[in-house]
Every structure is written in structure tokens, then in C-alpha cells.
Design an enzyme around this catalytic site. Structure first.
Site, mmCIF file in Angstrom:
data_model
loop_
_atom_site.group_PDB
_atom_site.id
_atom_site.type_symbol
_atom_site.label_atom_id
_atom_site.label_comp_id
_atom_site.label_asym_id
_atom_site.label_seq_id
_atom_site.Cartn_x
_atom_site.Cartn_y
_atom_site.Cartn_z
ATOM 1 N N HIS A 22 0.727 -1.328 0.011
ATOM 2 C CA HIS A 22 0.116 0.082 -0.166
ATOM 3 C C HIS A 22 0.705 1.164 0.082
ATOM 4 C CE1 HIS A 22 -2.819 2.717 2.347
ATOM 5 N NE2 HIS A 22 -3.122 2.862 1.161
ATOM 6 N N ASP A 68 -4.975 3.574 -4.743
ATOM 7 C CA ASP A 68 -4.946 4.008 -3.296
ATOM 8 C C ASP A 68 -6.138 4.951 -2.955
ATOM 9 O OD1 ASP A 68 -4.245 5.040 -0.660
ATOM 10 O OD2 ASP A 68 -2.161 5.349 -1.079
ATOM 11 N N TYR A 119 9.954 13.363 -12.972
ATOM 12 C CA TYR A 119 11.210 12.570 -12.880
ATOM 13 C C TYR A 119 11.555 12.133 -11.527
ATOM 14 C CZ TYR A 119 12.407 13.186 -18.004
ATOM 15 O OH TYR A 119 12.390 13.480 -19.243
ATOM 16 N N TYR A 137 4.270 12.809 -23.972
ATOM 17 C CA TYR A 137 3.784 13.257 -22.528
ATOM 18 C C TYR A 137 2.652 11.797 -22.244
ATOM 19 C CZ TYR A 137 5.737 17.512 -22.800
ATOM 20 O OH TYR A 137 6.806 18.505 -22.739
#
Length: 147
Positions: A22, A68, A119, A137
């Protein structure tokens, strides 16, 4: 062979998805993303998925990986640089549509990070998936949730 595992999810990727806990993140990078360098930065795993689009990998992974629910935006897309503000990125709509199939928050589960912040976040990912996606992208980070 196993039942119900998307064909694009290799045994190596399946192992990594299972190992993640998690809050761990996984990056899906396009063909231009420096995946090996990002994974190597902290000795993480780089999984090659040549011949697959980022959208295909996102769909395959989200069939198995819960997002999540403890954070507002468990999905992060690399945002355009200022010099590319006018560049059309239809892959983003594809990403959002796929996320909406697997998360009730839909597009609200998706956020953006500028290239260099992306990044830095990618360096902390549990693993990086390399695709041969050619859309601009088309890099995305997923944060694993609980079942």
C-alpha cells in the site's frame, strides 16, 4: 498460463505488482522516458514491455492493482513543458477513461506533475515499466491501494 491475467502483464510484472505494498508506486513510461535511468537511480526494477502502448499497460495493470483511496489523486500524469503548451495530448483522455473504469473518482483521481518533478517522483517508484508508446507525454504513475 493463468486465468484472468491480461496478456500484456508478463510474469515479471505480475510478480512486481504482487510484491508492491500500500502506497508503493509504479511508473508506466513512454518510449522517450528514461526508464532505465529512473529505475537505476535507487536500484529499482525496470520492466521492458516492448510492443505495448502505455494505455494497454495501464488497462492491464488496473485490472489487477487497486488504486490508493487514502490520497485524492493516486494517478499522476507527466504534464507538458511550457514550450509544448499548445501540443495536443489525446493520450491523456485515454488514460482518464481507463482510470474511470477502475476507480469511482474517475478523472478526479488523476493529477499532473511537471516533467522534472515527475522524474523525481519516478525515482522513488517501486518499479518502472518501459513501453514503446509513441504518444507525447504518455507517462503515468500509479499509487497502489488496498483490497
Amino acid at each position: 498460463m493463468l486465468k484472468g491475467i491480461p496478456a500484456c502483464v508478463s510474469p515479471e510484472l505480475l510478480k512486481v505488482l504482487h510484491e508492491m505494498g500500500h502506497g508503493d508506486t509504479i511508473v508506466i513510461g513512454d518510449a522517450n522516458f528514461p526508464a532505465a535511468a529512473m529505475a537505476e537511480a535507487k536500484n529499482h526494477v525496470n520492466i521492458r514491455c516492448d510492443g505495448h502502448r502505455a494505455t494497454e499497460m495501464l488497462e492491464g495493470i488496473l485490472q489487477l492493482l487497486p488504486l490508493d483511496e487514502f490520497v485524492p489523486r493516486p494517478v499522476t500524469i507527466m504534464d507538458k513543458m511550457e514550450m509544448h503548451r499548445d501540443l495536443d495530448c489525446p493520450v491523456w483522455d485515454e488514460f482518464k477513461d481507463i482510470v474511470a473504469k477502475y476507480d469511482t473518482r474517475g478523472a478526479d483521481a488523476v493529477g499532473f506533475l511537471d516533467r522534472f518533478a515527475f522524474y523525481e517522483a519516478a525515482k522513488d517508484a517501486y518499479a518502472v515499466v518501459s513501453t514503446t508508446e509513441t504518444a507525447f507525454y504518455a507517462c503515468i504513475i500509479l499509487r497502489k491501494g488496498c483490497l
